[in-house]
Design a protein around this motif. Structure first.
Motif, PDB file in Angstrom:
ATOM      1  N   PRO A 151       0.831  -1.379   0.013  1.00 50.14           N
ATOM      2  CA  PRO A 151       0.007  -0.037   0.131  1.00 50.14           C
ATOM      3  C   PRO A 151       0.824   1.169  -0.030  1.00 50.14           C
ATOM      4  O   PRO A 151       2.205   1.121   0.238  1.00 50.14           O
ATOM      5  CB  PRO A 151      -0.884  -0.150   1.409  1.00 50.14           C
ATOM      6  CG  PRO A 151       0.060  -1.004   2.157  1.00 50.14           C
ATOM      7  CD  PRO A 151       0.714  -1.874   1.411  1.00 50.14           C
ATOM      8  N   LYS A 152       0.257   2.276  -0.504  1.00 48.36           N
ATOM      9  CA  LYS A 152       1.070   3.665  -0.264  1.00 48.36           C
ATOM     10  C   LYS A 152       1.507   4.072   0.948  1.00 48.36           C
ATOM     11  O   LYS A 152       0.907   3.771   1.975  1.00 48.36           O
ATOM     12  CB  LYS A 152       0.087   4.742  -0.869  1.00 48.36           C
ATOM     13  CG  LYS A 152      -0.650   4.648  -2.233  1.00 48.36           C
ATOM     14  CD  LYS A 152      -1.531   5.751  -2.580  1.00 48.36           C
ATOM     15  CE  LYS A 152      -1.805   5.614  -4.038  1.00 48.36           C
ATOM     16  NZ  LYS A 152      -2.894   6.562  -4.601  1.00 48.36           N
ATOM     17  N   GLY A 153       2.734   4.356   1.035  1.00 45.82           N
ATOM     18  CA  GLY A 153       3.358   4.669   2.265  1.00 45.82           C
ATOM     19  C   GLY A 153       4.126   3.634   2.991  1.00 45.82           C
ATOM     20  O   GLY A 153       4.775   3.851   4.077  1.00 45.82           O
ATOM     21  N   TYR A 154       3.899   2.410   2.419  1.00 48.75           N
ATOM     22  CA  TYR A 154       4.524   1.147   3.187  1.00 48.75           C
ATOM     23  C   TYR A 154       5.982   0.995   3.004  1.00 48.75           C
ATOM     24  O   TYR A 154       6.312   1.089   1.838  1.00 48.75           O
ATOM     25  CB  TYR A 154       3.891  -0.103   2.520  1.00 48.75           C
ATOM     26  CG  TYR A 154       4.065  -1.298   3.367  1.00 48.75           C
ATOM     27  CD1 TYR A 154       3.564  -1.573   4.303  1.00 48.75           C
ATOM     28  CD2 TYR A 154       5.253  -2.259   2.861  1.00 48.75           C
ATOM     29  CE1 TYR A 154       3.856  -2.914   5.184  1.00 48.75           C
ATOM     30  CE2 TYR A 154       5.641  -3.259   3.417  1.00 48.75           C
ATOM     31  CZ  TYR A 154       4.596  -3.676   4.505  1.00 48.75           C
ATOM     32  OH  TYR A 154       5.230  -5.132   5.218  1.00 48.75           O
ATOM     33  N   SER A 197      14.841   5.684 -10.028  1.00 50.97           N
ATOM     34  CA  SER A 197      13.831   6.551  -9.214  1.00 50.97           C
ATOM     35  C   SER A 197      12.207   5.922  -9.202  1.00 50.97           C
ATOM     36  O   SER A 197      11.367   6.327  -8.976  1.00 50.97           O
ATOM     37  CB  SER A 197      13.476   7.766 -10.028  1.00 50.97           C
ATOM     38  OG  SER A 197      14.634   8.369  -9.964  1.00 50.97           O
ATOM     39  N   PHE A 198      12.130   4.395  -9.348  1.00 52.67           N
ATOM     40  CA  PHE A 198      10.827   3.675  -9.383  1.00 52.67           C
ATOM     41  C   PHE A 198      10.751   3.350  -8.019  1.00 52.67           C
ATOM     42  O   PHE A 198       9.569   3.476  -7.443  1.00 52.67           O
ATOM     43  CB  PHE A 198      10.956   2.411  -9.911  1.00 52.67           C
ATOM     44  CG  PHE A 198      10.847   2.597 -11.685  1.00 52.67           C
ATOM     45  CD1 PHE A 198       9.467   2.902 -12.161  1.00 52.67           C
ATOM     46  CD2 PHE A 198      11.655   2.974 -12.507  1.00 52.67           C
ATOM     47  CE1 PHE A 198       9.378   3.167 -13.442  1.00 52.67           C
ATOM     48  CE2 PHE A 198      11.562   3.285 -13.778  1.00 52.67           C
ATOM     49  CZ  PHE A 198      10.415   3.275 -14.379  1.00 52.67           C
ATOM     50  N   LEU A 199      11.820   3.156  -6.929  1.00 53.99           N
ATOM     51  CA  LEU A 199      11.489   3.132  -5.545  1.00 53.99           C
ATOM     52  C   LEU A 199      12.431   4.190  -4.902  1.00 53.99           C
ATOM     53  O   LEU A 199      13.541   4.607  -5.497  1.00 53.99           O
ATOM     54  CB  LEU A 199      12.304   1.777  -4.904  1.00 53.99           C
ATOM     55  CG  LEU A 199      11.265   0.541  -5.677  1.00 53.99           C
ATOM     56  CD1 LEU A 199      11.984  -0.984  -5.290  1.00 53.99           C
ATOM     57  CD2 LEU A 199       9.893   0.588  -5.240  1.00 53.99           C
ATOM     58  N   THR A 209      10.435   2.577   0.016  1.00 48.89           N
ATOM     59  CA  THR A 209       8.992   2.754  -0.586  1.00 48.89           C
ATOM     60  C   THR A 209       8.798   3.373  -1.622  1.00 48.89           C
ATOM     61  O   THR A 209       9.890   3.492  -2.445  1.00 48.89           O
ATOM     62  CB  THR A 209       8.601   3.905   0.676  1.00 48.89           C
ATOM     63  OG1 THR A 209       7.397   4.203   0.500  1.00 48.89           O
ATOM     64  CG2 THR A 209       9.408   5.300   0.449  1.00 48.89           C
ATOM     65  N   MET A 210       7.533   3.564  -2.136  1.00 44.48           N
ATOM     66  CA  MET A 210       7.438   4.040  -3.440  1.00 44.48           C
ATOM     67  C   MET A 210       6.484   5.511  -3.350  1.00 44.48           C
ATOM     68  O   MET A 210       5.667   5.556  -2.419  1.00 44.48           O
ATOM     69  CB  MET A 210       6.537   3.315  -4.189  1.00 44.48           C
ATOM     70  CG  MET A 210       7.203   2.120  -4.980  1.00 44.48           C
ATOM     71  SD  MET A 210       6.229   1.323  -6.224  1.00 44.48           S
ATOM     72  CE  MET A 210       4.881   0.384  -4.916  1.00 44.48           C
ATOM     73  N   ASP A 216       0.633   4.024  -8.088  1.00 42.37           N
ATOM     74  CA  ASP A 216      -0.498   4.131  -8.871  1.00 42.37           C
ATOM     75  C   ASP A 216      -0.040   3.369 -10.113  1.00 42.37           C
ATOM     76  O   ASP A 216      -0.723   2.754 -10.798  1.00 42.37           O
ATOM     77  CB  ASP A 216      -0.848   5.369  -9.043  1.00 42.37           C
ATOM     78  CG  ASP A 216      -1.601   6.029  -7.775  1.00 42.37           C
ATOM     79  OD1 ASP A 216      -2.093   5.360  -7.155  1.00 42.37           O
ATOM     80  OD2 ASP A 216      -1.605   7.086  -7.731  1.00 42.37           O
ATOM     81  N   LEU A 217       1.355   3.809 -10.535  1.00 42.10           N
ATOM     82  CA  LEU A 217       1.640   2.932 -11.874  1.00 42.10           C
ATOM     83  C   LEU A 217       1.799   1.648 -11.822  1.00 42.10           C
ATOM     84  O   LEU A 217       1.548   0.958 -12.638  1.00 42.10           O
ATOM     85  CB  LEU A 217       3.147   4.144 -12.223  1.00 42.10           C
ATOM     86  CG  LEU A 217       3.768   3.288 -13.493  1.00 42.10           C
ATOM     87  CD1 LEU A 217       2.735   3.595 -14.716  1.00 42.10           C
ATOM     88  CD2 LEU A 217       5.104   3.951 -13.749  1.00 42.10           C
ATOM     89  N   ALA A 218       2.524   1.224 -10.755  1.00 42.57           N
ATOM     90  CA  ALA A 218       2.736  -0.066 -10.424  1.00 42.57           C
ATOM     91  C   ALA A 218       1.316  -0.978 -10.330  1.00 42.57           C
ATOM     92  O   ALA A 218       1.323  -2.054 -11.024  1.00 42.57           O
ATOM     93  CB  ALA A 218       3.294  -0.507  -9.049  1.00 42.57           C
TER      94      ALA A 218
END
Length: 1038
Positions: A151-154, A197-199, A209-210, A216-218
């Protein structure tokens, strides 16, 4: 974008156009890929950080005000605009695109629409990012898409992410050398995704993290193959889904369980712990029910995590997991690991951390031939399974637990040559011989980066059967590649020379804790790269001399001491008085950034001269005693390993137990404030002056009183003022004469007293009235006038430990003391104790330890009446006489309930004359020393010495032993382990061999027998059927 050799050639071709430029000309390149900087051999690189929310808002605001029709932004618009700026998560591209929309939307309602549909308005950003994704190699595309499960922020741990990729075959790449480790390939993939810059790296490239837009892209590129169930998610899972995770705030595992029924091709089932507040206590209740998998799904599943599920064992319906490679059972209540798990031959990773009900692993774990990671942090295992050395693929073993008489010995580490990262060896007090330590061959494990060595000297009786401590630590010398070492509760007086040797050129961190008997610090000053040094709880150390800087004898060397040390800390060293510095003005600790000294009351501040001017010195309340947060109480046969809370997605400690900060930083975190909540959940307070007791809160449950050197009495109202008090620790109050006795405490359960020699509370207080609910009592080097202990004074006492009570001569047992609850009795170093009274057998003891009582003549005369007694340890009691005999046809001796018996160095206590075959439940027997006249074991006149139910038998230091008696040994039908040590004259083994049940034979210090076996004489044929034979630490190869 082109990479590799072709990219280098094209870059050189590009540079050829600038051959005529003037000197000093520069080329500025902007890129989102770190690899470009490497190819172009940039003289200097600048890593642009994400913008702050304020900077994002200023960028948006400047765009909006460029529209001449917008004169100003009102307060409400600014509020919504700042919210939109936060949604950009610091990405300039997102802020720019959003600003271009807001520039022509002057109404507040339109701004609110943009905020509510942020993803829609950043579609153009995703298109830009998608072009970067399209340029990725195929193997990186697959790895990036898999990350859509988070999830976002993980924040995901580096090692765990690589293991997940490895489990689903994302790390295969044609052309890669076959001898390259999959983990190395995975780390390279991860670094490539970060470089592009993907992670984003968090915490020194240990966690990642992402960005929300990358997330969203992933999710977009993963299509239907990866599915993340969240609160706002649809509950319709795509039919083609291969990987599923769920992390909703409500943890609706029932939804996940239902949805897995139709996931026919599922490869991954991954519940995740996510906390919006960064804490580790999100899950209020265990997850339930278990997911329902079809037979086809079970056959395909590669990753299964059941973390936080309400399970005590895996159901039989899971037996079809034949292709499983990653199993995460941490944070569950599993009691045992079923046999079918041990048959998962493809399993690579097994997590069993924080399984507080799990005590043992079965020996069938050796069938996990492909297991590479076994993580068992904060799980109270009592031993490692025998044969673990067969797991030759093992690369990470977080904790190796040395068992008491049973289980795998340290020598099994020898075959685990691929171990790397962190290795924790715990319960070292259970080591019996130095030979098995030497056989561990830690020096031959160059991939280990951190070594943690832990003794548990507070466990009753365990330290009494340990071998010589300084020799043990010497044998544990690691490879010189080691970077960090931590030594806890070491029981020796000095440290071996390897700790601090200049050959450890990579050593950056050293932590030494609770070395209470140490009188000399190791020579650490010559470690060339040491940065962090923490020394805690050296109770009797008085002086730190030049040897600390230069080595043995303190001879000045050419190497400047502690050349790289940045952080140095000392805690809780109550007798430390002197610290000698070398005469190196301005060059003592030349790089020291911080020096912290706490709870060293006798050390003066004069030592501070000569430190660098830039050093921050924190000596604060240097005379304020430090009281550790962890309990120091003896609790025999109780849970001794209290699991810590599981790390959250934002916690600094990862699931492998390696801290993201250095040792010094973690040590600082242990300091206890004046009022805190300890790991038991108790509100706890520490006081060092009696007047402070007037400010104690009524709700306090744990009270520490330490270092009140002059006070004779505590306030009489103390127990009344603390109506909820459950634990009371009184330490180093040298003048204290009595505990408060005016008001009773109906809640106090634990009382710990140490170094209070003048205290006479047992004789001045009616303890059965004052402490009616007391369960644990520990007295060490206190109550100097205590001569007799009255059991009747403590009706509910369960655990009693009396140590270094110089005048203690006996106990009083009343005729009605059968009502007492005492289960564990420990008596150590009480020289005046001579006899036990009759009637002690009415107690409900399960554990009895007697050690170093030089004048003790006899054990309790009614020992046979101890019908609940499970273990007896008797150590170094030279005057104790035999206890087992027949009289008028009746057997008098040990109780039939006894399971463990250890007799060490008791000259007059002669087990050779006992009838131990009368003990049907005896499983572990150890006899060490004191039998120098025995030539045959067991003697011919006592063939009934050994009970048939023995599982393990250890005999050592029988100086004249020549043979083992065949008739006595053949009755041991379930004997699994036999150890013979220090028998110089032993020349032969039983003629008919050993029982067929024997799976491990250890022979140490028996030179005649060793030679015969190695020459393959008749003795060799007697043991060739035994599964494992270890001689002087080396396993016999057949």
């Amino acid at each position: 974008m082109i990479f590799g050799q072709r990219a280098v050639l094209e870059w050189k071709l590009f540079l050829s156009a600038f051959t005529g430029t003037s000197q000093g000309s520069k080329i500025v390149i902007t890129t989102q890929n770190d690899i470009v900087a490497s190819i172009t051999q940039a003289a200097q690189t600048y890593q642009l950080k994400l913008m702050t929310d304020t900077e994002c808002w200023e960028l948006i605001r400047s765009y909006v005000l460029e529209n001449k029709s917008v004169c100003s932004i009102d307060q409400e618009q600014e509020r919504v605009g700042k919210k939109i700026a936060e949604q950009c998560k610091g990405l300039p591209l997102a802020a720019t695109y959003i600003a271009s929309h807001l520039q022509f939307k002057p109404d507040l309602s339109e701004w609110e629409v943009v905020s509510s549909n942020f993803l829609h308005y950043t579609t153009s950003v995703l298109e830009v990012l998608r072009r970067s994704y399209d340029s990725l190699p195929c193997h990186l595309k697959r790895c990036f898409a898999f990350c859509s499960l988070f999830p976002k922020g993980y924040e995901v741990d580096r090692k765990n992410l690589v293991l997940l990729w490895m489990a689903v075959d994302l790390l295969y790449q044609p052309g890669i050398e076959s001898n390259q480790r999959l983990e190395d390939i995975g780390n390279k993939y991860l670094d490539d995704l970060v470089a592009r810059s993907f992670l984003q790296s968090v915490d020194s490239k240990k966690r990642f993290t992402m960005h929300d837009l990358m997330n969203d892209l992933a999710k977009t590129v993963a299509v239907d193959f990866c599915y993340r169930l969240e609160d706002e998610s649809s509950v319709q899972i795509p039919k083609r889904v291969r990987h599923i995770s769920f992390c909703g705030k409500q943890w609706d595992s029932s939804v996940a369980s239902t949805l897995t029924r139709g996931a026919k091709y599922l490869r991954t089932f991954l519940p995740l712990v996510v906390s919006p507040f960064g804490c580790s206590k999100l899950v209020e209740k265990a997850l339930d029910p278990l997911p329902e998998f079809s037979e086809h799904t079970l056959r395909c599943l590669r990753i299964l995590s059941l973390s936080h599920y309400h399970i005590t064992r895996l159901p039989e319906s899971f037996e079809g997991l034949m292709t499983l490679r990653y199993l995460y059972l941490s944070n569950t209540e599993v009691i045992e690991i079923p046999a079918f798990v041990m048959g998962l031959h493809n399993l690579q990773t097994l997590f069993l951390s924080n399984c507080r009900q799990l005590r043992t692993l079965t020996e069938s774990i050796v069938d996990l031939i492909n297991l590479r990671y076994l993580v068992i942090l904060r799980t109270p295992l009592v031993q490692m399974p025998m044969g673990i050395s067969k797991l030759t693929s093992l690369q990470n073993l977080s904790n190796f637990v040395v068992g008491n008489l049973n289980g795998a010995s340290l020598e099994e580490l020898r075959e685990l040559s691929h171990l790397q990262g962190t290795l924790h060896i715990s319960e070292l007090q259970n080591v019996v011989t130095l030979e098995e330590v030497s056989a561990a061959c830690l020096r031959e494990k160059p991939l280990l980066k951190k070594l943690v060595l832990t003794w548990n000297m507070e466990i009753s009786g365990r330290n009494t059967i340990a071998c010589e401590q300084s020799g043990l630590l010497q044998m544990l010398q690691p490879h010189h590649n080691l970077k960090k070492v931590s030594i806890n509760s070491y029981g020796g007086a000095i440290f071996p020379k390897w700790l601090g040797h200049t050959s450890f050129t990579s050593m950056t961190s050293v932590s030494l804790t609770s070395c209470s008997l140490c009188i000399l610090l190791p020579s650490l000053g010559q470690l060339p790269k040491l940065k962090y040094l923490s020394i805690e709880k050296f109770k009797i150390l008085q002086k730190v001399g030049l040897e600390f800087f230069y080595g043995e004898n303190g001879n000045v060397s050419t190497l400047e001491p502690f050349p790289c040390l940045e952080d140095l800390s000392f805690y809780d060293m109550p007798r430390w008085e002197e610290w000698r510095f070398p005469e190196l003005e301005g060059r003592i600790f030349p790089r020291l950034d911080k020096l912290t000294i706490k709870s060293c009351p006798r050390l003066t501040k004069k030592f501070l001269k000569g430190l660098p001017d830039s050093t921050k010195v924190d000596y604060g309340k240097i005379s304020e005693p430090y009281l550790p947060r962890n309990k120091e109480l003896h609790k025999e046969n109780k849970e001794l390993c209290r699991p810590e809370p599981e790390s959250s997605s934002r916690n600094n400690e990862d699931i492998f137990g390696t801290s993201s900060s250095d040792a010094a930083a973690s040590t600082h975190g242990k300091r206890m404030p004046q009022t805190d909540e300890d790991e038991t959940g108790f509100e706890s307070i520490k006081v060092t002056k009696v007047p402070q007791l007037k400010k104690v809160y009524a709700s306090i449950k744990r009270l520490h009183i330490e270092g009140c050197l002059r006070e004779k009495y505590l306030p009489e109202s103390l127990l009344q003022d603390c109506p909820n008090l459950q634990e009371l620790l009184v330490v180093s109050c040298h003048s204290l004469e009595a505990l408060p006795g005016e008001y009773p405490s109906t809640t106090l359960k634990t009382l710990y007293i140490r170094d209070c020699m003048k205290l006479e509370f047992l004789e001045t207080v009616q303890t059965n009235l004052i402490f009616p609910q007391l369960e644990d009592l520990f007295i060490d080097s206190s109550c100097s006038n205590l001569q007799e202990f009255r059991f009747a004074s403590f009706q509910n006492l369960r655990s009693l430990s009396l140590r270094h009570c110089e005048k203690l001569s006996g106990f009083t047992v009343a005729h009605n003391d059968g009502r007492l609850a005492l289960e564990s009795l420990e008596i150590m170093d009480c020289p005046m104790l001579k006899l036990f009274p009759s009637g002690v057998g009415t107690l409900k003891l399960t554990s009895l330890l007697i050690s170093i009582c030089g004048n003790l003549k006899k054990l309790p005369p009614d020992l046979k009446e101890f019908t609940s007694l499970l273990s007896i340890h008797i150590n170094k009691c030279p005057e104790v006489e035999h206890v087992a005999f027949y009289a008028s046809g009746t057997y008098y001796g040990f109780p039939e309930s006894l399971q463990t018996l250890c007799i060490n160095f008791c000259t007059k206590l002669r087990p050779m004359a006992w009838k131990l075959n009368k003990l049907p439940n005896l499983r572990d027997l150890q006899i060490k020393g004191g039998n120098d006249d025995v030539e045959s074991f067991p003697p011919d006149e006592n063939l009934n010495l050994l009970p048939w139910g023995l599982n393990s038998l250890r005999i050592s230091e029988f100086k004249n032993l020549r043979t083992l008696n065949n008739k006595a040994l053949k009755v041991l039908r379930i004997l699994r382990m036999l150890e013979i040590s220090g028998c110089d004259k032993l020349a032969s083994l039983p003629d008919e061999g050993f029982p067929s049940s024997l799976s491990l034979l250890r022979i140490n210090g028996c030179p005649i027998l060793k030679e015969k076996i190695y020459r393959k004489k008749i003795e060799w044929f007697k043991i060739k059927h035994i599964q494992r034979v270890v001689i002087d630490g080396e396993e016999l190869m057949r």
